[in-house]
Write a protein that holds these residues in place. Structure first.
Motif, PDB file in Angstrom:
ATOM      1  N   GLY A   1       0.794  -1.152  -0.180  1.00  0.00           N
ATOM      2  CA  GLY A   1       0.047  -0.161   0.082  1.00  0.00           C
ATOM      3  C   GLY A   1       0.718   1.184  -0.112  1.00  0.00           C
ATOM      4  O   GLY A   1       0.695   2.166  -0.793  1.00  0.00           O
ATOM      5  N   LEU A   2       1.912   1.262   0.773  1.00  0.00           N
ATOM      6  CA  LEU A   2       2.511   2.596   0.747  1.00  0.00           C
ATOM      7  C   LEU A   2       3.655   2.541  -0.364  1.00  0.00           C
ATOM      8  O   LEU A   2       3.637   3.787  -0.921  1.00  0.00           O
ATOM      9  CB  LEU A   2       3.737   2.271   2.044  1.00  0.00           C
ATOM     10  CG  LEU A   2       3.346   2.473   3.445  1.00  0.00           C
ATOM     11  CD1 LEU A   2       4.501   2.165   4.280  1.00  0.00           C
ATOM     12  CD2 LEU A   2       2.862   3.870   3.640  1.00  0.00           C
ATOM     13  N   VAL A   3       3.878   1.597  -0.974  1.00  0.00           N
ATOM     14  CA  VAL A   3       4.570   1.612  -2.620  1.00  0.00           C
ATOM     15  C   VAL A   3       3.547   2.293  -3.451  1.00  0.00           C
ATOM     16  O   VAL A   3       3.957   3.190  -4.041  1.00  0.00           O
ATOM     17  CB  VAL A   3       5.010   0.245  -3.077  1.00  0.00           C
ATOM     18  CG1 VAL A   3       5.550   0.566  -4.593  1.00  0.00           C
ATOM     19  CG2 VAL A   3       6.340  -0.201  -2.134  1.00  0.00           C
ATOM     20  N   VAL A   4       2.347   1.854  -3.487  1.00  0.00           N
ATOM     21  CA  VAL A   4       1.390   2.104  -4.519  1.00  0.00           C
ATOM     22  C   VAL A   4       1.255   3.820  -4.003  1.00  0.00           C
ATOM     23  O   VAL A   4       0.977   4.589  -5.009  1.00  0.00           O
ATOM     24  CB  VAL A   4      -0.002   1.524  -4.312  1.00  0.00           C
ATOM     25  CG1 VAL A   4      -0.937   2.167  -5.124  1.00  0.00           C
ATOM     26  CG2 VAL A   4       0.274  -0.032  -4.877  1.00  0.00           C
ATOM     27  N   CYS A   5       0.949   3.978  -2.980  1.00  0.00           N
ATOM     28  CA  CYS A   5       0.861   5.645  -2.525  1.00  0.00           C
ATOM     29  C   CYS A   5       1.898   6.383  -3.141  1.00  0.00           C
ATOM     30  O   CYS A   5       1.508   7.544  -3.666  1.00  0.00           O
ATOM     31  CB  CYS A   5       0.379   5.717  -1.113  1.00  0.00           C
ATOM     32  SG  CYS A   5      -1.031   5.129  -0.455  1.00  0.00           S
ATOM     33  N   LEU A   6       3.257   6.208  -2.871  1.00  0.00           N
ATOM     34  CA  LEU A   6       4.336   6.899  -3.235  1.00  0.00           C
ATOM     35  C   LEU A   6       4.287   6.930  -4.748  1.00  0.00           C
ATOM     36  O   LEU A   6       4.806   7.902  -5.196  1.00  0.00           O
ATOM     37  CB  LEU A   6       5.489   6.331  -2.408  1.00  0.00           C
ATOM     38  CG  LEU A   6       5.568   6.362  -0.935  1.00  0.00           C
ATOM     39  CD1 LEU A   6       6.829   5.821  -0.310  1.00  0.00           C
ATOM     40  CD2 LEU A   6       5.527   8.048  -0.356  1.00  0.00           C
ATOM     41  N   LEU A   7       4.445   5.852  -5.373  1.00  0.00           N
ATOM     42  CA  LEU A   7       4.227   5.763  -6.678  1.00  0.00           C
ATOM     43  C   LEU A   7       3.236   6.941  -7.267  1.00  0.00           C
ATOM     44  O   LEU A   7       3.550   7.719  -8.180  1.00  0.00           O
ATOM     45  CB  LEU A   7       4.201   4.371  -7.376  1.00  0.00           C
ATOM     46  CG  LEU A   7       5.477   3.534  -7.439  1.00  0.00           C
ATOM     47  CD1 LEU A   7       5.195   2.193  -7.612  1.00  0.00           C
ATOM     48  CD2 LEU A   7       6.501   4.044  -7.891  1.00  0.00           C
TER      49      LEU A   7
ATOM     50  N   TRP B   1       1.980   9.509  -5.884  1.00  0.00           N
ATOM     51  CA  TRP B   1       2.348  10.977  -5.637  1.00  0.00           C
ATOM     52  C   TRP B   1       3.380  11.199  -6.642  1.00  0.00           C
ATOM     53  O   TRP B   1       3.443  12.321  -7.226  1.00  0.00           O
ATOM     54  CB  TRP B   1       2.758  10.701  -4.180  1.00  0.00           C
ATOM     55  CG  TRP B   1       3.390  12.106  -3.946  1.00  0.00           C
ATOM     56  CD1 TRP B   1       2.878  13.268  -3.494  1.00  0.00           C
ATOM     57  CD2 TRP B   1       4.625  12.738  -3.849  1.00  0.00           C
ATOM     58  NE1 TRP B   1       3.820  14.307  -3.307  1.00  0.00           N
ATOM     59  CE2 TRP B   1       4.959  13.744  -3.341  1.00  0.00           C
ATOM     60  CE3 TRP B   1       6.036  11.695  -4.279  1.00  0.00           C
ATOM     61  CZ2 TRP B   1       6.174  14.567  -3.660  1.00  0.00           C
ATOM     62  CZ3 TRP B   1       7.275  12.323  -4.236  1.00  0.00           C
ATOM     63  CH2 TRP B   1       7.342  13.602  -3.683  1.00  0.00           C
ATOM     64  N   ALA B   2       4.276  10.288  -6.826  1.00  0.00           N
ATOM     65  CA  ALA B   2       5.364  10.624  -7.682  1.00  0.00           C
ATOM     66  C   ALA B   2       5.006  10.841  -9.065  1.00  0.00           C
ATOM     67  O   ALA B   2       5.686  11.818  -9.702  1.00  0.00           O
ATOM     68  CB  ALA B   2       6.584   9.690  -7.598  1.00  0.00           C
TER      69      ALA B   2
END
Length: 292
Positions: free
Chosen positions: A154-160, A162-163
């Motif tokens: 979930g954190l990876v998806v959120c940060l991607l 945002w990026a």
């Protein structure tokens, strides 16, 4: 006064982190849609619920398991979002936000009622994939591997997400299109198609959250209703339209909620709304929002 085992506090905080990832993922999708399209998408919880149901249908009727469902279910629900944007949402962009809220609330009620009529009100189980079964010993608790996977993925998806929106040329075009659509259109960019795809992407994020939630919570027609009010509170606290605010606030509030369950369980269901009231009184634009 508070003779509470530290292991209980730490354990609840970690479990709150799992909830916080769901809050972040859903509020991020809400912020994408509001920040770039200006639509308050009250149907977001319904798309989260539909993502879980599509994963359940894929498994029980087509034999398609969890891993393919992580891709297929968001694509199917995202495609539904594209249709909804073309048929309904695009006519709301120049109207007051209240019209979008009322329309999407109606769509949410239709989706919830349809699923309840077809599958009934009871929860439907969705098994955890074999590779993610078991638990990790953290010393103060045993954390289910699946929940650890949800946090990391979930954190990876959120940060991607945002990026992509904040750091790439595509994201720059999206932001420019919301500020000055005629100028962007003059460069040969099809702004209506771009906005449609943006809505579909925000909906797909909600559906992805539903797939991730299916093995943890029961798949039922009311699961979207149960979480969407909290997610709206997260968005307000973080700042309407702020992607970074949605991520940080969602995770932080999940941990605070978990900590409250250990220290003062009676307040755990209201602590997020208490924080919202305090933030609105002291910083109406939200923690990461821009003041007018």
């Amino acid at each position: 006064m508070f003779d509470i085992p530290i292991n209980l506090v730490l354990g609840q905080a970690v479990l709150g982190l799992v909830n916080g990832v769901f809050y972040a993922l859903l509020s991020l999708g809400l912020s994408v849609i509001f920040g770039l399209l200006g639509v308050i998408n009250f149907a977001h919880g319904a798309f989260y619920m539909l993502g879980a149901f599509v994963a359940w249908i894929l498994l029980n009727y087509l034999g398609i398991g969890y891993w393919p469902a992580l891709v297929i279910a968001p694509l199917i629900v995202g495609a539904l979002g594209l249709v909804i944007e073309v048929v309904f949402i695009r006519f709301l962009y120049k109207l007051d936000h209240l019209f979008g809220l009322l329309l999407t609330l109606g769509l949410a009620l239709i989706a919830e009622g349809t699923m309840r009529a077809i599958f009934g009100p009871q929860g439907l189980p969705y098994n955890i994939p074999d590779v993610l079964k078991g638990a990790i010993n953290l010393g103060f608790m045993y954390l289910p591997i699946y929940r650890a996977w949800v946090v990391v993925f979930g954190l990876v998806v959120c940060l991607l997400t945002w990026a992509v929106i904040e750091l790439t040329p595509l994201g720059a075009k999206l932001r420019a299109a919301t500020e000055n659509a005629p100028m962007v259109q003059s460069f040969g960019i099809n702004v209506p198609v771009m906005l449609t795809l943006t809505y579909g992407a925000g909906v797909a994020l909600a559906a992805l959250g539903g797939v991730l939630a299916a093995p943890i919570y029961s798949v039922d027609p009311f699961m979207g209703t149960n979480i969407v009010i909290v997610v709206f509170a997260v968005v307000v606290i973080g700042g309407m339209g702020s992607l970074l605010g949605s991520i940080v606030t969602g995770i932080g509030l999940g941990v605070i909620e978990g900590f409250t369950k250990a220290v003062f369980p009676e307040a755990s269901s209201t602590v997020i709304f208490l924080v919202m009231v305090i933030v609105l009184l002291t910083r109406p634009a939200g923690l990461f929002g821009k003041s007018a």
